[in-house]
Design a protein around this motif. Structure first.
Motif, PDB file in Angstrom:
ATOM      1  N   TYR A   1     -15.628-130.134 -11.778  1.00 47.44           N
ATOM      2  CA  TYR A   1     -15.716-129.882 -13.220  1.00 47.44           C
ATOM      3  C   TYR A   1     -15.392-131.141 -14.036  1.00 47.44           C
ATOM      4  O   TYR A   1     -15.919-131.328 -15.135  1.00 47.44           O
ATOM      5  CB  TYR A   1     -14.770-128.764 -13.633  1.00 47.44           C
ATOM      6  CG  TYR A   1     -15.188-127.367 -13.214  1.00 47.44           C
ATOM      7  CD1 TYR A   1     -16.371-127.148 -12.501  1.00 47.44           C
ATOM      8  CD2 TYR A   1     -14.404-126.255 -13.528  1.00 47.44           C
ATOM      9  CE1 TYR A   1     -16.750-125.874 -12.115  1.00 47.44           C
ATOM     10  CE2 TYR A   1     -14.782-124.978 -13.153  1.00 47.44           C
ATOM     11  CZ  TYR A   1     -15.944-124.791 -12.443  1.00 47.44           C
ATOM     12  OH  TYR A   1     -16.310-123.518 -12.078  1.00 47.44           O
ATOM     13  N   ARG A   2     -14.549-131.998 -13.505  1.00 45.56           N
ATOM     14  CA  ARG A   2     -14.165-133.203 -14.255  1.00 45.56           C
ATOM     15  C   ARG A   2     -15.327-134.166 -14.463  1.00 45.56           C
ATOM     16  O   ARG A   2     -15.259-135.053 -15.312  1.00 45.56           O
ATOM     17  CB  ARG A   2     -13.013-133.924 -13.549  1.00 45.56           C
ATOM     18  CG  ARG A   2     -13.329-134.407 -12.141  1.00 45.56           C
ATOM     19  CD  ARG A   2     -12.039-134.779 -11.398  1.00 45.56           C
ATOM     20  NE  ARG A   2     -12.267-135.114 -10.003  1.00 45.56           N
ATOM     21  CZ  ARG A   2     -12.311-136.344  -9.541  1.00 45.56           C
ATOM     22  NH1 ARG A   2     -12.165-137.376 -10.360  1.00 45.56           N
ATOM     23  NH2 ARG A   2     -12.499-136.569  -8.244  1.00 45.56           N
TER      24      ARG A   2
ATOM     25  N   THR B   1     -16.790-123.895 -18.862  1.00 50.00           N
ATOM     26  CA  THR B   1     -16.545-125.321 -18.656  1.00 50.00           C
ATOM     27  C   THR B   1     -17.749-126.151 -19.085  1.00 50.00           C
ATOM     28  O   THR B   1     -17.595-127.192 -19.750  1.00 50.00           O
ATOM     29  CB  THR B   1     -16.227-125.604 -17.170  1.00 50.00           C
ATOM     30  OG1 THR B   1     -15.073-124.842 -16.787  1.00 50.00           O
ATOM     31  CG2 THR B   1     -15.952-127.076 -16.936  1.00 50.00           C
TER      32      THR B   1
ATOM     33  N   ILE C   1     -18.365-126.818  -8.206  1.00 49.35           N
ATOM     34  CA  ILE C   1     -17.158-126.048  -7.990  1.00 49.35           C
ATOM     35  C   ILE C   1     -16.016-126.732  -8.726  1.00 49.35           C
ATOM     36  O   ILE C   1     -16.182-127.817  -9.289  1.00 49.35           O
ATOM     37  CB  ILE C   1     -16.849-125.847  -6.495  1.00 49.35           C
ATOM     38  CG1 ILE C   1     -16.607-127.196  -5.799  1.00 49.35           C
ATOM     39  CG2 ILE C   1     -17.985-125.103  -5.823  1.00 49.35           C
ATOM     40  CD1 ILE C   1     -16.191-127.041  -4.345  1.00 49.35           C
ATOM     41  N   GLU C   2     -14.847-126.108  -8.740  1.00 49.73           N
ATOM     42  CA  GLU C   2     -13.789-126.526  -9.653  1.00 49.73           C
ATOM     43  C   GLU C   2     -13.427-128.005  -9.520  1.00 49.73           C
ATOM     44  O   GLU C   2     -13.134-128.674 -10.517  1.00 49.73           O
ATOM     45  CB  GLU C   2     -12.548-125.655  -9.440  1.00 49.73           C
ATOM     46  CG  GLU C   2     -11.583-125.682 -10.606  1.00 49.73           C
ATOM     47  CD  GLU C   2     -10.559-124.568 -10.541  1.00 49.73           C
ATOM     48  OE1 GLU C   2      -9.574-124.642 -11.300  1.00 49.73           O
ATOM     49  OE2 GLU C   2     -10.741-123.624  -9.735  1.00 49.73           O
ATOM     50  N   GLN C   3     -13.458-128.529  -8.287  1.00 46.80           N
ATOM     51  CA  GLN C   3     -13.113-129.949  -8.088  1.00 46.80           C
ATOM     52  C   GLN C   3     -14.102-130.888  -8.768  1.00 46.80           C
ATOM     53  O   GLN C   3     -13.797-132.062  -8.997  1.00 46.80           O
ATOM     54  CB  GLN C   3     -13.071-130.288  -6.592  1.00 46.80           C
ATOM     55  CG  GLN C   3     -12.024-129.522  -5.802  1.00 46.80           C
ATOM     56  CD  GLN C   3     -12.613-128.303  -5.112  1.00 46.80           C
ATOM     57  OE1 GLN C   3     -13.115-127.397  -5.783  1.00 46.80           O
ATOM     58  NE2 GLN C   3     -12.578-128.282  -3.799  1.00 46.80           N
TER      59      GLN C   3
ATOM     60  N   MET D   1     -16.154-118.952 -15.486  1.00 48.53           N
ATOM     61  CA  MET D   1     -15.393-120.197 -15.559  1.00 48.53           C
ATOM     62  C   MET D   1     -16.326-121.397 -15.664  1.00 48.53           C
ATOM     63  O   MET D   1     -16.130-122.294 -16.488  1.00 48.53           O
ATOM     64  CB  MET D   1     -14.477-120.366 -14.345  1.00 48.53           C
ATOM     65  CG  MET D   1     -13.632-121.636 -14.394  1.00 48.53           C
ATOM     66  SD  MET D   1     -12.607-121.885 -12.917  1.00 48.53           S
ATOM     67  CE  MET D   1     -11.448-120.546 -13.123  1.00 48.53           C
ATOM     68  N   LEU D   2     -17.371-121.417 -14.839  1.00 50.86           N
ATOM     69  CA  LEU D   2     -18.318-122.530 -14.891  1.00 50.86           C
ATOM     70  C   LEU D   2     -19.059-122.531 -16.224  1.00 50.86           C
ATOM     71  O   LEU D   2     -19.281-123.586 -16.826  1.00 50.86           O
ATOM     72  CB  LEU D   2     -19.305-122.453 -13.729  1.00 50.86           C
ATOM     73  CG  LEU D   2     -20.406-123.524 -13.710  1.00 50.86           C
ATOM     74  CD1 LEU D   2     -19.819-124.933 -13.679  1.00 50.86           C
ATOM     75  CD2 LEU D   2     -21.350-123.309 -12.527  1.00 50.86           C
TER      76      LEU D   2
ATOM     77  N   ASN E   1     -20.528-116.359 -13.098  1.00 49.85           N
ATOM     78  CA  ASN E   1     -19.472-117.379 -13.030  1.00 49.85           C
ATOM     79  C   ASN E   1     -19.035-117.762 -14.450  1.00 49.85           C
ATOM     80  O   ASN E   1     -19.524-118.736 -15.020  1.00 49.85           O
ATOM     81  CB  ASN E   1     -19.977-118.603 -12.269  1.00 49.85           C
ATOM     82  CG  ASN E   1     -18.872-119.552 -11.861  1.00 49.85           C
ATOM     83  OD1 ASN E   1     -17.826-119.617 -12.506  1.00 49.85           O
ATOM     84  ND2 ASN E   1     -19.108-120.305 -10.801  1.00 49.85           N
TER      85      ASN E   1
END
Length: 376
Positions: free
Chosen positions: A81-82, A105, A77-79, A101-102, A99
């Motif tokens: 991605y880093r 990324t 999840i977005e948290q 966005m994923l 998805n």
């Protein structure tokens, strides 16, 4: 190889990517396993259990993610991605086709993503999707029966009825593993069950094993409308391997359904087979639209993590060990894992994912060889 096991942080996700048994097997093969502290708590595995299996317990998520391969249950999840990077193999459920966005990324990061849901054996079966499909199919009926209670907004229908009173009418869209397991529980609860599918052989199979305890219909627009409009509970069990699920129930159809009926869209991970589906969480699982309750939780099996983690590891452990032993060579030389490769060094390597977003598809072996040669 160094393998990382981070704690799942998706809403109410209590499963864990590897059991202590899987970790022990990896240690026996000479690998190092970093387990984030508390990763197994939700499935009742203690840090001590993992230490006894030979793992190193690390305090922070980044310590587990810094491994060469990370094994998870759910997509980042977005948290998270880093933590994605070019020299990382990520082995988990990805569901990229729903998805964007994923997908973007992971392409930018250059991460290698091998998706449980598209690992495919020669017969066409999906061995790593099957155990969670079994769990979700059985749960779908239990959940539907709960939300049919008037106190929770449903029609006030008892699944099995009582003598002199008709049982609930259950429609199951899809006769695959989810659908078959949903049918098993619904029939067991005494409901009137109809299963629809485009595959006549699957319908014949269910007709044979249930010996007349359910009805089967071919899935076409006419039959879907007729059955869904009469249903108290509709279970969406449609699967397009790696791709987005088609909409079999449109928004317009909701107005013709019974008020207070319930839709449990198990296909939500792949976008849902109902036009009005949008992802929900265990914290806020249901919404009402046009008088119809929608349950669209994207990680249903996370609510029964002990069962789910063991069921998942029964299937994934051998592939995890294979990847740890051979790295990308395991993908090159094993067609089952090759099907699982969805993304590699910026290349989309699963046709259904590329089609979902109108992006370029690169065959997986071509992507691996191009990236290895430094031409990617």
């Amino acid at each position: 190889m160094i393998i990382g096991l981070p704690k799942e942080i998706k809403d109410n996700e209590y499963r864990v990517g590897m059991s202590p048994g899987t970790v022990h097997t990896l240690i026996e093969h000479g690998h190092q396993v970093r387990v984030q502290a508390g990763a197994g708590d939700g499935s009742s595995f203690t840090d001590g259990d993992y230490q006894s299996a030979g793992a190193d317990i690390v305090p922070h998520a980044e310590d587990a993610w810094s491994a060469q391969m990370v094994v998870k249950v759910k997509e980042p999840i977005e948290q998270e991605y880093r933590y994605l990077r070019q020299d990382l193999i990520l082995f988990t459920y990805l569901h990229l086709a729903s998805n964007k966005m994923l997908t973007d990324t992971m392409m930018t990061a250059g991460t290698t993503g091998i998706a449980y849901e598209t690992v495919q054996i020669e017969s066409g079966e999906l061995p790593l999707l099957a155990p969670m499909s079994e769990v979700a199919g059985r749960m779908a009926v239990q959940i539907g029966a709960t939300y049919l209670l008037k106190t929770l907004g449903g029609r006030g229908i008892l699944m099995g009825g009582v003598p002199g009173v008709a049982p609930a009418n259950v429609a199951i869209l899809g006769a695959g593993i989810v659908g078959a397991n949903a049918a098993r529980v619904a029939v067991g609860m005494g409901a009137q069950v109809t299963v629809l599918d485009v595959n006549h052989m699957r319908l014949k199979y269910l007709d044979d094993i249930f010996r007349g305890q359910l009805l089967t219909r071919m899935s076409d627009r006419f039959n879907i409308k007729e059955i869904v409009y009469q249903a108290d509970l509709v279970i969406g069990a449609v699967l397009i391997p790696g791709g987005r699920a088609p909409w079999l129930i449109t928004k317009e159809m909701l107005s013709h359904m019974r008020r207070g009926s319930v839709i449990v869209d198990v296909a939500v991970d792949q976008g849902g087979c109902v036009e009005t589906t949008h992802p929900t969480t265990h914290s806020d699982p249901v919404y009402e639209l046009d008088g119809i309750l929608h349950y669209c939780v994207t990680n249903m099996p996370g609510a029964v993590p002990r069962t789910s983690t063991f069921a998942l590891n029964n299937q994934t452990a051998a592939y995890v060990v294979h990847l740890a032993n051979e790295g990308l060579d395991a993908v090159r030389h094993n067609r089952t894992l090759l099907h699982g490769l969805n993304i590699h060094r910026g290349f989309l390597t699963h046709p259904a994912v590329a089609e979902a977003f109108g992006l370029k598809y690169t065959p997986p072996l071509q992507a691996i060889n191009t990236a290895s040669s430094g031409l990617g």
